[in-house]
Design a protein around this motif. Structure first.
Motif, PDB file in Angstrom:
ATOM      1  N   LEU A 120      35.887  63.271  93.292  1.00 23.64           N
ATOM      2  CA  LEU A 120      35.799  63.708  91.904  1.00 23.64           C
ATOM      3  C   LEU A 120      34.422  63.484  91.281  1.00 23.64           C
ATOM      4  O   LEU A 120      33.947  64.303  90.496  1.00 23.64           O
ATOM      5  CB  LEU A 120      36.865  62.997  91.061  1.00 23.64           C
ATOM      6  N   ILE A 121      33.766  62.375  91.619  1.00 25.38           N
ATOM      7  CA  ILE A 121      32.474  62.074  91.002  1.00 25.38           C
ATOM      8  C   ILE A 121      31.343  62.833  91.685  1.00 25.38           C
ATOM      9  O   ILE A 121      30.493  63.441  91.033  1.00 25.38           O
ATOM     10  CB  ILE A 121      32.199  60.556  91.039  1.00 25.38           C
ATOM     11  N   ASN A 122      31.338  62.823  93.027  1.00 26.65           N
ATOM     12  CA  ASN A 122      30.247  63.460  93.767  1.00 26.65           C
ATOM     13  C   ASN A 122      30.660  64.782  94.395  1.00 26.65           C
ATOM     14  O   ASN A 122      29.885  65.413  95.101  1.00 26.65           O
ATOM     15  CB  ASN A 122      29.732  62.512  94.857  1.00 26.65           C
ATOM     16  N   SER A 123      31.916  65.215  94.134  1.00 25.95           N
ATOM     17  CA  SER A 123      32.440  66.475  94.645  1.00 25.95           C
ATOM     18  C   SER A 123      32.400  66.551  96.169  1.00 25.95           C
ATOM     19  O   SER A 123      32.126  67.614  96.747  1.00 25.95           O
ATOM     20  CB  SER A 123      31.677  67.666  94.049  1.00 25.95           C
ATOM     21  N   GLY A 124      32.726  65.442  96.820  1.00 26.91           N
ATOM     22  CA  GLY A 124      32.660  65.390  98.280  1.00 26.91           C
ATOM     23  C   GLY A 124      33.735  66.225  98.957  1.00 26.91           C
ATOM     24  O   GLY A 124      34.924  65.896  98.896  1.00 26.91           O
ATOM     25  N   ASN A 125      33.304  67.301  99.630  1.00 25.83           N
ATOM     26  CA  ASN A 125      34.248  68.123 100.379  1.00 25.83           C
ATOM     27  C   ASN A 125      34.802  67.370 101.583  1.00 25.83           C
ATOM     28  O   ASN A 125      35.960  67.582 101.984  1.00 25.83           O
ATOM     29  CB  ASN A 125      33.579  69.413 100.850  1.00 25.83           C
ATOM     30  N   ASP A 126      33.969  66.504 102.192  1.00 26.30           N
ATOM     31  CA  ASP A 126      34.445  65.712 103.319  1.00 26.30           C
ATOM     32  C   ASP A 126      35.544  64.746 102.881  1.00 26.30           C
ATOM     33  O   ASP A 126      36.528  64.533 103.602  1.00 26.30           O
ATOM     34  CB  ASP A 126      33.293  64.964 103.998  1.00 26.30           C
ATOM     35  N   ALA A 127      35.423  64.197 101.678  1.00 28.83           N
ATOM     36  CA  ALA A 127      36.464  63.306 101.151  1.00 28.83           C
ATOM     37  C   ALA A 127      37.762  64.077 100.913  1.00 28.83           C
ATOM     38  O   ALA A 127      38.863  63.575 101.185  1.00 28.83           O
ATOM     39  CB  ALA A 127      35.984  62.645  99.863  1.00 28.83           C
ATOM     40  N   ALA A 128      37.647  65.301 100.406  1.00 28.96           N
ATOM     41  CA  ALA A 128      38.836  66.121 100.159  1.00 28.96           C
ATOM     42  C   ALA A 128      39.569  66.419 101.456  1.00 28.96           C
ATOM     43  O   ALA A 128      40.810  66.342 101.530  1.00 28.96           O
ATOM     44  CB  ALA A 128      38.446  67.422  99.461  1.00 28.96           C
ATOM     45  N   THR A 129      38.824  66.760 102.503  1.00 24.47           N
ATOM     46  CA  THR A 129      39.445  67.043 103.794  1.00 24.47           C
ATOM     47  C   THR A 129      40.102  65.794 104.371  1.00 24.47           C
ATOM     48  O   THR A 129      41.215  65.857 104.919  1.00 24.47           O
ATOM     49  CB  THR A 129      38.396  67.603 104.780  1.00 24.47           C
ATOM     50  N   PRO A 202      28.538  52.613  92.510  1.00 24.54           N
ATOM     51  CA  PRO A 202      27.862  52.411  93.799  1.00 24.54           C
ATOM     52  C   PRO A 202      28.704  52.950  94.951  1.00 24.54           C
ATOM     53  O   PRO A 202      29.936  52.920  94.902  1.00 24.54           O
ATOM     54  CB  PRO A 202      27.729  50.885  93.877  1.00 24.54           C
ATOM     55  N   TRP A 203      28.023  53.464  95.965  1.00 23.84           N
ATOM     56  CA  TRP A 203      28.721  53.973  97.138  1.00 23.84           C
ATOM     57  C   TRP A 203      28.131  53.294  98.381  1.00 23.84           C
ATOM     58  O   TRP A 203      26.972  53.488  98.729  1.00 23.84           O
ATOM     59  CB  TRP A 203      28.568  55.481  97.243  1.00 23.84           C
ATOM     60  N   ASN A 204      28.947  52.483  99.013  1.00 19.84           N
ATOM     61  CA  ASN A 204      28.505  51.781 100.213  1.00 19.84           C
ATOM     62  C   ASN A 204      29.306  52.287 101.404  1.00 19.84           C
ATOM     63  O   ASN A 204      30.368  51.756 101.748  1.00 19.84           O
ATOM     64  CB  ASN A 204      28.692  50.266 100.057  1.00 19.84           C
ATOM     65  N   GLY A 205      28.807  53.357 101.983  1.00 20.47           N
ATOM     66  CA  GLY A 205      29.478  53.945 103.124  1.00 20.47           C
ATOM     67  C   GLY A 205      28.842  53.504 104.428  1.00 20.47           C
ATOM     68  O   GLY A 205      27.783  52.868 104.446  1.00 20.47           O
ATOM     69  N   GLN A 206      29.485  53.869 105.525  1.00 20.06           N
ATOM     70  CA  GLN A 206      28.979  53.477 106.837  1.00 20.06           C
ATOM     71  C   GLN A 206      27.632  54.124 107.119  1.00 20.06           C
ATOM     72  O   GLN A 206      26.746  53.504 107.740  1.00 20.06           O
ATOM     73  CB  GLN A 206      29.998  53.879 107.905  1.00 20.06           C
ATOM     74  N   GLU A 207      27.438  55.351 106.681  1.00 23.13           N
ATOM     75  CA  GLU A 207      26.183  56.065 106.942  1.00 23.13           C
ATOM     76  C   GLU A 207      25.405  56.388 105.674  1.00 23.13           C
ATOM     77  O   GLU A 207      24.318  56.959 105.754  1.00 23.13           O
ATOM     78  CB  GLU A 207      26.472  57.368 107.707  1.00 23.13           C
ATOM     79  N   TRP A 208      25.958  56.036 104.515  1.00 18.50           N
ATOM     80  CA  TRP A 208      25.268  56.402 103.262  1.00 18.50           C
ATOM     81  C   TRP A 208      25.514  55.346 102.204  1.00 18.50           C
ATOM     82  O   TRP A 208      26.658  55.060 101.853  1.00 18.50           O
ATOM     83  CB  TRP A 208      25.779  57.774 102.783  1.00 18.50           C
ATOM     84  N   GLN A 209      24.463  54.750 101.729  1.00 18.20           N
ATOM     85  CA  GLN A 209      24.536  53.791 100.625  1.00 18.20           C
ATOM     86  C   GLN A 209      23.760  54.395  99.458  1.00 18.20           C
ATOM     87  O   GLN A 209      22.577  54.714  99.594  1.00 18.20           O
ATOM     88  CB  GLN A 209      23.938  52.429 100.997  1.00 18.20           C
ATOM     89  N   SER A 210      24.440  54.542  98.338  1.00 17.94           N
ATOM     90  CA  SER A 210      23.801  55.199  97.207  1.00 17.94           C
ATOM     91  C   SER A 210      24.571  54.872  95.933  1.00 17.94           C
ATOM     92  O   SER A 210      25.530  54.088  95.951  1.00 17.94           O
ATOM     93  CB  SER A 210      23.767  56.718  97.429  1.00 17.94           C
ATOM     94  N   GLU A 211      24.142  55.448  94.856  1.00 17.92           N
ATOM     95  CA  GLU A 211      24.891  55.393  93.603  1.00 17.92           C
ATOM     96  C   GLU A 211      25.364  56.806  93.300  1.00 17.92           C
ATOM     97  O   GLU A 211      24.548  57.732  93.190  1.00 17.92           O
ATOM     98  CB  GLU A 211      24.036  54.870  92.453  1.00 17.92           C
ATOM     99  N   LEU A 212      26.675  56.967  93.158  1.00 24.84           N
ATOM    100  CA  LEU A 212      27.219  58.269  92.818  1.00 24.84           C
ATOM    101  C   LEU A 212      27.072  58.493  91.320  1.00 24.84           C
ATOM    102  O   LEU A 212      27.407  57.631  90.507  1.00 24.84           O
ATOM    103  CB  LEU A 212      28.698  58.363  93.203  1.00 24.84           C
ATOM    104  N   VAL A 213      26.581  59.673  90.951  1.00 28.97           N
ATOM    105  CA  VAL A 213      26.440  60.052  89.547  1.00 28.97           C
ATOM    106  C   VAL A 213      27.309  61.278  89.306  1.00 28.97           C
ATOM    107  O   VAL A 213      27.194  62.284  90.027  1.00 28.97           O
ATOM    108  CB  VAL A 213      24.970  60.368  89.188  1.00 28.97           C
TER     109      VAL A 213
END
Length: 411
Positions: A120-129, A202-213
């Motif tokens: 919902l915040i970053n519109s991640g299509n991978d998260a939706a799948t 904040p987003w602390n993923g296995q391959e991506w660490q960032s701040e979701l806006v």
């Protein structure tokens, strides 16, 4: 004579007022319409989130592509029918999904709740799948759940979803009005409201660490905005669903197929401004207020479980009617609309035995009348026969007398 001249003038004036009144609710120009939003998006709608009443519409029932506002449906299903604490293992298909992503890794394990935030915040299509596969095994099976959900839980019938993210598909369509009602349903869920109003995390993923806006700029640029989702594809154009609250008034605005993001935002702001400035909340039923509706078969008492209110145009005071099912209906510029429902609390049936007795009494009265008429005719006939018999006897007597006279030599 003077009154004859006044009456046509009054009739003409009343007729003109009825002809002109609806104009205030339509798009156009003129002093009475300056506050009506002129929307450039292909389709748009503004509704009262409390009652669901449409306050403004442009091609509101036209089927168009939704793009990423589809994720509103995916999210509310995950929240209401899933377990947000579940651990989801990301598949290869989810890892390589097209479009905007939160860069999930194949085999990465993430909570369902975190996936909803990322979607919902970053519109991640991978998260939706990943959400769809976790809940139903495939995107196709989850899409079937989406269609059942919006039809059965929300009550919309003009939308068809074929995937959980809004990626282009010629068969996936929705309408502005359907999306407004879906968002209205979703915004009643506190968890959903919390997520779509989150500006960053904040987003602390296995391959991506960032701040979701949050991609929805209305959260920063419009006072009172508290959700919900924007979207874009080449086929769909820009789409935007927005919720906003001011002074206890909740509105939901939807635009579809805007030619650019700025047009989507400006159209939305115009509609929201219009809703907050040009409408007031009218109460049609107070909490626990009763209403009795009577027809030929029964007298039914209806009760309002809670106050039933709806936004109506300033300067108007519409009445309401209650249907046989207890729906409270009002006339609006966009036709008759439901503003809520009453609960049946008592019913008094008109007993069949009483109806039968009444019918029997009525039949008895009719039969009595028939017998009375028959007796009268019989009496009259008997009297006629007596008179006729008396006349015959008298006539015969006279004839005998004449015969006697002739025999006696009378001439």
């Amino acid at each position: 004579m003077a009154s004859r001249g006044i009456i046509p003038v009054l009739v003409l004036g009343i007729g003109i007022s009825f002809i002109q009144a609806p104009v205030i609710y339509a798009e156009g120009t003129g002093t009475e319409q300056e506050r009506i939003p002129l929307v450039g998006s292909e389709a748009a709608v503004l509704i009262d989130a409390d009652s669901g009443v449409v306050l403004y519409g442009k091609n509101a029932e036209q089927p168009l592509y939704p793009a990423s506002i589809t994720k509103i449906v995916t999210a509310i299903i995950a929240i209401e029918e899933g377990n947000l604490g579940d651990i989801v293992t990301v598949s290869k298909e989810a890892r390589h999904e097209d479009g905007t992503r939160v860069y999930l890794a194949e085999g990465e394990q993430v909570t369902l709740e975190k996936l909803v935030y990322g979607m919902l915040i970053n519109s991640g299509n991978d998260a939706a799948t990943a959400i769809a596969e976790h809940m139903d095994g495939s995107k196709e099976a989850f899409a079937e759940r989406m269609n059942r959900f919006v039809q059965e839980n929300v009550g919309v019938t003009h939308s068809r979803f074929t995937n959980p993210s809004g990626l282009p598909d010629p068969e996936m369509v929705t309408t502005a009005e359907d999306m407004a009602l879906i968002a209205r349903y979703a915004m009643r869920n506190e968890t959903f409201r919390k997520i779509v109003s989150t500006k960053s995390m904040p987003w602390n993923g296995q391959e991506w660490q960032s701040e979701l806006v949050n991609h929805n700029k209305m959260l920063w640029n419009y006072e009172g905005a508290n959700g919900v989702k924007n979207g874009y594809t080449t086929a769909a154009g820009n789409t935007l669903v927005t919720s906003a609250t001011r002074a206890g008034v909740d509105l939901i605005a939807v635009v579809l197929r805007a030619s650019g993001s700025e047009l989507a935002y400006s159209d939305t702001a115009k509609m929201l401004d219009y809703g907050f400035a040009d409408f007031y909340a009218k109460t049609f039923f107070h909490e626990n207020e009763e209403y009795v509706r009577e027809d030929e078969s029964a007298a039914v008492k209806w009760t309002a479980d809670k106050a039933i209110t709806a936004l109506v145009p300033n300067g108007t005071n519409p009445g309401s009617v209650v249907s046989q099912d207890g729906e409270v209906l009002i006339d609006t510029p966009y036709g008759e609309q439901s503003v809520g429902s009453l609960t049946e609390t008592d019913r008094v049936e008109k007993k069949a035995s009483e109806d039968s007795r009444t019918a029997s009494e009525r039949t008895g009265t009719e039969e009595t009348g028939k017998h009375g008429n028959r007796a009268l005719w019989l009496a009259l006939a008997a009297a006629g026969l007596v008179l006729f018999w008396g006349w015959l006897r008298k006539r015969r007597r006279r004839r005998r007398n004449r015969s006697y006279g002739r025999r006696d030599g009378w001439r």
